[in-house]
Design a protein around this motif. Structure first.
Motif, PDB file in Angstrom:
ATOM      1  N   CYS A  28      -8.736  59.762  -8.082  1.00  0.00           N
ATOM      2  CA  CYS A  28      -9.345  60.918  -7.646  1.00  0.00           C
ATOM      3  C   CYS A  28     -10.670  61.540  -8.084  1.00  0.00           C
ATOM      4  O   CYS A  28     -10.448  61.543  -9.185  1.00  0.00           O
ATOM      5  CB  CYS A  28      -8.025  61.683  -8.020  1.00  0.00           C
ATOM      6  N   PRO A  29     -11.559  61.729  -7.141  1.00  0.00           N
ATOM      7  CA  PRO A  29     -12.705  62.160  -7.615  1.00  0.00           C
ATOM      8  C   PRO A  29     -12.858  63.662  -8.549  1.00  0.00           C
ATOM      9  O   PRO A  29     -13.277  63.909  -9.221  1.00  0.00           O
ATOM     10  CB  PRO A  29     -13.634  62.263  -6.491  1.00  0.00           C
ATOM     11  N   GLN A  30     -11.890  64.463  -7.855  1.00  0.00           N
ATOM     12  CA  GLN A  30     -11.788  65.639  -8.628  1.00  0.00           C
ATOM     13  C   GLN A  30     -11.271  65.519 -10.149  1.00  0.00           C
ATOM     14  O   GLN A  30     -11.683  66.250 -11.167  1.00  0.00           O
ATOM     15  CB  GLN A  30     -10.829  66.678  -7.774  1.00  0.00           C
ATOM     16  N   SER A  31     -10.344  64.766 -10.416  1.00  0.00           N
ATOM     17  CA  SER A  31      -9.578  64.813 -11.587  1.00  0.00           C
ATOM     18  C   SER A  31     -10.548  63.983 -12.346  1.00  0.00           C
ATOM     19  O   SER A  31     -10.641  64.418 -13.585  1.00  0.00           O
ATOM     20  CB  SER A  31      -8.323  63.838 -11.462  1.00  0.00           C
ATOM     21  N   ALA A  32     -11.155  63.063 -11.998  1.00  0.00           N
ATOM     22  CA  ALA A  32     -12.185  62.205 -12.775  1.00  0.00           C
ATOM     23  C   ALA A  32     -13.323  62.941 -13.336  1.00  0.00           C
ATOM     24  O   ALA A  32     -13.761  63.030 -14.161  1.00  0.00           O
ATOM     25  CB  ALA A  32     -12.801  61.099 -11.998  1.00  0.00           C
ATOM     26  N   ALA A  33     -13.748  64.067 -12.426  1.00  0.00           N
ATOM     27  CA  ALA A  33     -14.718  65.031 -12.803  1.00  0.00           C
ATOM     28  C   ALA A  33     -14.233  65.907 -13.756  1.00  0.00           C
ATOM     29  O   ALA A  33     -15.119  66.235 -14.831  1.00  0.00           O
ATOM     30  CB  ALA A  33     -15.351  65.853 -11.572  1.00  0.00           C
ATOM     31  N   ASP A  34     -12.912  66.374 -13.740  1.00  0.00           N
ATOM     32  CA  ASP A  34     -12.558  67.021 -14.519  1.00  0.00           C
ATOM     33  C   ASP A  34     -12.385  66.448 -16.030  1.00  0.00           C
ATOM     34  O   ASP A  34     -12.585  67.172 -16.813  1.00  0.00           O
ATOM     35  CB  ASP A  34     -11.098  67.742 -14.271  1.00  0.00           C
ATOM     36  N   LEU A  35     -11.854  65.333 -16.072  1.00  0.00           N
ATOM     37  CA  LEU A  35     -11.585  64.581 -17.277  1.00  0.00           C
ATOM     38  C   LEU A  35     -12.975  64.169 -18.134  1.00  0.00           C
ATOM     39  O   LEU A  35     -12.994  63.989 -19.233  1.00  0.00           O
ATOM     40  CB  LEU A  35     -10.771  63.359 -17.117  1.00  0.00           C
ATOM     41  N   ALA A  36     -14.036  64.062 -16.849  1.00  0.00           N
ATOM     42  CA  ALA A  36     -15.309  63.743 -17.770  1.00  0.00           C
ATOM     43  C   ALA A  36     -15.762  64.869 -18.497  1.00  0.00           C
ATOM     44  O   ALA A  36     -16.190  64.735 -19.703  1.00  0.00           O
ATOM     45  CB  ALA A  36     -16.329  63.104 -16.739  1.00  0.00           C
ATOM     46  N   GLN A  37     -15.526  65.975 -17.800  1.00  0.00           N
ATOM     47  CA  GLN A  37     -16.003  67.326 -18.465  1.00  0.00           C
ATOM     48  C   GLN A  37     -15.254  67.486 -19.814  1.00  0.00           C
ATOM     49  O   GLN A  37     -15.618  67.809 -20.861  1.00  0.00           O
ATOM     50  CB  GLN A  37     -15.848  68.533 -17.570  1.00  0.00           C
ATOM     51  N   ASP A  38     -13.830  67.155 -19.841  1.00  0.00           N
ATOM     52  CA  ASP A  38     -12.928  67.312 -21.106  1.00  0.00           C
ATOM     53  C   ASP A  38     -13.493  66.377 -22.087  1.00  0.00           C
ATOM     54  O   ASP A  38     -13.620  66.945 -23.302  1.00  0.00           O
ATOM     55  CB  ASP A  38     -11.408  66.926 -20.403  1.00  0.00           C
ATOM     56  N   THR A  39     -13.939  65.201 -21.606  1.00  0.00           N
ATOM     57  CA  THR A  39     -14.404  64.209 -22.648  1.00  0.00           C
ATOM     58  C   THR A  39     -15.756  64.723 -23.195  1.00  0.00           C
ATOM     59  O   THR A  39     -15.689  64.769 -24.606  1.00  0.00           O
ATOM     60  CB  THR A  39     -14.914  62.925 -22.034  1.00  0.00           C
ATOM     61  N   PHE A  40     -16.572  65.340 -22.555  1.00  0.00           N
ATOM     62  CA  PHE A  40     -17.670  65.662 -23.323  1.00  0.00           C
ATOM     63  C   PHE A  40     -17.513  67.197 -23.948  1.00  0.00           C
ATOM     64  O   PHE A  40     -18.004  67.591 -25.161  1.00  0.00           O
ATOM     65  CB  PHE A  40     -18.740  66.241 -22.140  1.00  0.00           C
ATOM     66  N   MET A  41     -16.495  67.989 -23.487  1.00  0.00           N
ATOM     67  CA  MET A  41     -16.214  69.162 -24.262  1.00  0.00           C
ATOM     68  C   MET A  41     -15.470  68.715 -25.582  1.00  0.00           C
ATOM     69  O   MET A  41     -15.746  69.220 -26.576  1.00  0.00           O
ATOM     70  CB  MET A  41     -15.096  69.998 -23.604  1.00  0.00           C
ATOM     71  N   ARG A  42     -14.725  67.700 -25.508  1.00  0.00           N
ATOM     72  CA  ARG A  42     -14.183  67.442 -26.837  1.00  0.00           C
ATOM     73  C   ARG A  42     -15.329  66.905 -27.956  1.00  0.00           C
ATOM     74  O   ARG A  42     -15.305  67.039 -28.880  1.00  0.00           O
ATOM     75  CB  ARG A  42     -13.258  65.856 -26.622  1.00  0.00           C
ATOM     76  N   LEU A  43     -16.434  66.208 -27.280  1.00  0.00           N
ATOM     77  CA  LEU A  43     -17.525  65.814 -28.233  1.00  0.00           C
ATOM     78  C   LEU A  43     -18.203  67.050 -28.833  1.00  0.00           C
ATOM     79  O   LEU A  43     -18.672  67.212 -29.939  1.00  0.00           O
ATOM     80  CB  LEU A  43     -18.509  64.946 -27.236  1.00  0.00           C
ATOM     81  N   LEU A  44     -18.507  68.160 -27.655  1.00  0.00           N
ATOM     82  CA  LEU A  44     -19.016  69.401 -28.197  1.00  0.00           C
ATOM     83  C   LEU A  44     -18.235  70.274 -29.282  1.00  0.00           C
ATOM     84  O   LEU A  44     -18.907  70.674 -30.179  1.00  0.00           O
ATOM     85  CB  LEU A  44     -19.326  70.102 -27.082  1.00  0.00           C
ATOM     86  N   THR A  45     -16.876  69.960 -29.368  1.00  0.00           N
ATOM     87  CA  THR A  45     -16.077  70.814 -30.247  1.00  0.00           C
ATOM     88  C   THR A  45     -15.859  69.816 -31.377  1.00  0.00           C
ATOM     89  O   THR A  45     -15.325  70.586 -32.472  1.00  0.00           O
ATOM     90  CB  THR A  45     -15.002  71.146 -29.586  1.00  0.00           C
ATOM     91  N   ALA A  46     -16.242  68.685 -31.448  1.00  0.00           N
ATOM     92  CA  ALA A  46     -16.224  67.747 -32.700  1.00  0.00           C
ATOM     93  C   ALA A  46     -16.917  68.157 -33.798  1.00  0.00           C
ATOM     94  O   ALA A  46     -17.965  68.723 -33.571  1.00  0.00           O
ATOM     95  CB  ALA A  46     -16.282  66.220 -32.164  1.00  0.00           C
TER      96      ALA A  46
END
Length: 162
Positions: A28-46
């Motif tokens: 699912c391209p939409q879920s993939a885009a959302d989870l990619a953003q979540d991944t980078f947000m996790r890095l930003l908040t680390a």
């Protein structure tokens, strides 16, 4: 290199690759885009982003954790919706109440993550079902003293999470 610059460089160099990797996993391209953003947000908040020799391997590990949480959230939501379908129509919560309850369940699930299953079960039986220590012990086949230890362990997890 400051953390934001490191994450920025990771994002610029690997966001498209990570989104494609997640799209293949999810279909699912939409879920993939959302989870990619979540991944980078996790890095930003680390607290700290390490210096990386293999950035894609690192992103894969972080994205797998995000993906696992995504699947857990879906499972929890399905279980909640199934439970809602089994209650009488006159006590079904409103859409707003459903959203609040689901968010609370997800937070509770995340909070209890990592505790042994018997500790979680004892905690949920006490907090959600309102069972006494003796009833929990009988249900789980453990002593009242063990129930108390389990509940203390879960309460400490909740306390220190705050």
């Amino acid at each position: 290199m400051p953390q934001s610059n490191t994450v920025e460089v990771l994002y610029q160099n690997h966001h498209s690759w990570l989104t494609g990797w997640l799209r293949r996993k999810l279909g699912c391209p939409q879920s993939a885009a959302d989870l990619a953003q979540d991944t980078f947000m996790r890095l930003l908040t680390a607290r700290e982003t390490p210096t990386l020799a293999e950035p894609r391997a690192f992103l894969t590990v972080v994205a797998k954790r995000v993906l696992f949480n995504h699947y857990r959230r879906q499972d929890l939501e399905r279980a909640y919706l199934q439970a809602l379908a089994e209650i009488p129509e006159q006590v079904v919560p409103s859409e707003e109440e459903r959203a609040i309850i689901l968010q609370t369940l997800m937070e509770l699930d995340q909070l209890l993550d990592g505790l042994p299953c018997p500790v979680k079960r004892a905690f949920l039986l006490a907090q959600i079902d309102g069972l006494s220590h003796a009833d929990i012990g009988a249900r789980l086949g453990i002593s009242v003293a063990t129930v108390k230890r389990h509940l203390t362990k879960a309460a400490l997890r909740c306390y220190f999470a705050l």
